[in-house]
Enzyme design. Sequence first.
Site, PDB file in Angstrom:
ATOM      1  N   ASP A   1       0.788  -1.237   0.000  1.00 25.97           N
ATOM      2  CA  ASP A   1       0.000   0.000   0.000  1.00 25.97           C
ATOM      3  C   ASP A   1       0.820   1.288   0.000  1.00 25.97           C
ATOM      4  O   ASP A   1       0.263   2.383  -0.104  1.00 25.97           O
ATOM      5  CB  ASP A   1      -0.961   0.008   1.203  1.00 25.97           C
TER       6      ASP A   1
ATOM      7  N   HIS B   1       6.294  -8.087  -1.439  1.00 23.87           N
ATOM      8  CA  HIS B   1       5.152  -8.573  -2.223  1.00 23.87           C
ATOM      9  C   HIS B   1       4.733  -7.590  -3.308  1.00 23.87           C
ATOM     10  O   HIS B   1       3.602  -7.643  -3.788  1.00 23.87           O
ATOM     11  CB  HIS B   1       3.973  -8.889  -1.291  1.00 23.87           C
TER      12      HIS B   1
ATOM     13  N   CYS C   1       3.299  -3.357 -25.962  1.00 23.16           N
ATOM     14  CA  CYS C   1       3.092  -4.654 -26.626  1.00 23.16           C
ATOM     15  C   CYS C   1       1.634  -5.093 -26.693  1.00 23.16           C
ATOM     16  O   CYS C   1       1.323  -6.130 -27.279  1.00 23.16           O
ATOM     17  CB  CYS C   1       3.933  -5.735 -25.949  1.00 23.16           C
TER      18      CYS C   1
ATOM     19  N   GLY D   1       2.661  -6.694  13.095  1.00 23.27           N
ATOM     20  CA  GLY D   1       1.393  -6.811  12.372  1.00 23.27           C
ATOM     21  C   GLY D   1       1.366  -7.856  11.276  1.00 23.27           C
ATOM     22  O   GLY D   1       0.728  -7.632  10.246  1.00 23.27           O
TER      23      GLY D   1
ATOM     24  N   ASN E   1       2.085  -7.229  18.138  1.00 26.34           N
ATOM     25  CA  ASN E   1       0.857  -7.738  17.536  1.00 26.34           C
ATOM     26  C   ASN E   1      -0.163  -7.943  18.666  1.00 26.34           C
ATOM     27  O   ASN E   1       0.166  -8.576  19.668  1.00 26.34           O
ATOM     28  CB  ASN E   1       1.143  -9.087  16.842  1.00 26.34           C
TER      29      ASN E   1
ATOM     30  N   GLN F   1      -2.560  -9.894  18.764  1.00 30.51           N
ATOM     31  CA  GLN F   1      -2.948 -11.307  18.838  1.00 30.51           C
ATOM     32  C   GLN F   1      -1.697 -12.174  18.801  1.00 30.51           C
ATOM     33  O   GLN F   1      -0.744 -11.853  18.086  1.00 30.51           O
ATOM     34  CB  GLN F   1      -3.801 -11.706  17.626  1.00 30.51           C
TER      35      GLN F   1
END
Length: 266
Positions: free
Chosen positions: A114, A129, A168, A205, A231, A233
Amino acid sequence: MESCGAVDTPRLSAELVVELLAGARRVAALTGAGMSQESGVPTFRDAQTGLWSRYDAAELASPQAFRRHPDRVFGWYLERWRTACRAEPHAGHRALAALETMYDDFLVITQNVDGLHQRAGSRDVVELHGSLEAFRCADAGHPADPASVAALEAPASGLVPPPRCAVCGSPVRPGVVWFGELLPQPAVERAWHWVGRCDVLLVIGTSSLVYPAAHLPAIARAVGARVIEINPQATALSERADVWWDERAGTALPALLEHLSRGRSA
Ligand code: OAD
């Protein structure tokens, strides 16, 4: 593993983490979708709100899906890109950017696509990524002009035919890594090289479920670096981290910055 339990205040947790960071010279921060959650960008695996609890990854995030349903896949990524553009970096992103200035060697390694770290001021960011705005053609990888993609209309159906490459003529695709694809080699090399020489790895995170990024904490541990997880969790990593700080990024990182700055000026 020392857990900063829910009863601990961010102040106490921050002091623990500051202790580990104080003597560090080379620091890496591995971030995942939870880093952007407080900016309003959805995570992938959180129950109910995570993208993969609402959408079928195989139908949206693979080269096969793009071949089968280009309009659906392109429309979905266009909407995700627009969400990311509307989002603002939060105090945690800004604190991480400020931390970078306190070290000679500090690298952010993100699984996020992002661009929020860069918009918050982080200067050295490895995108494992890819990036939502790095549109390129599917056949030859020719870069596409993001401005022309931004100008595309997005109908309520969510179906947007991918534009054609100006060079292309092949369909333009999002510049993210899809399931079944290799990560960009220069990004992998830099991240692995850096983590293999760091003193501290902050892991912020991420569910630590997606490889190869999820290998990085083990690489850090293997060279004797301390691994600090932030984090709210517990994750696949928490038991193996030196510290699991169960706090949100937008609270933990500003607290960490404050304590670290105070320690340095004392
Ligand atoms: P996940 O959705 O798997 O995990 C998000 C993590 O963020 C969870 O562990 C949450 O507990 C945590 N979290 C939620 N809110 C938080 C907050 N405010 N502060 C800190 N942590 C918070 O996302 P990732 O681990 O990033 O890949 O997923 C890895 C990869 O899987 C993504 O890059 C994507 C996905 O498939 C590709 O698209 C290639």
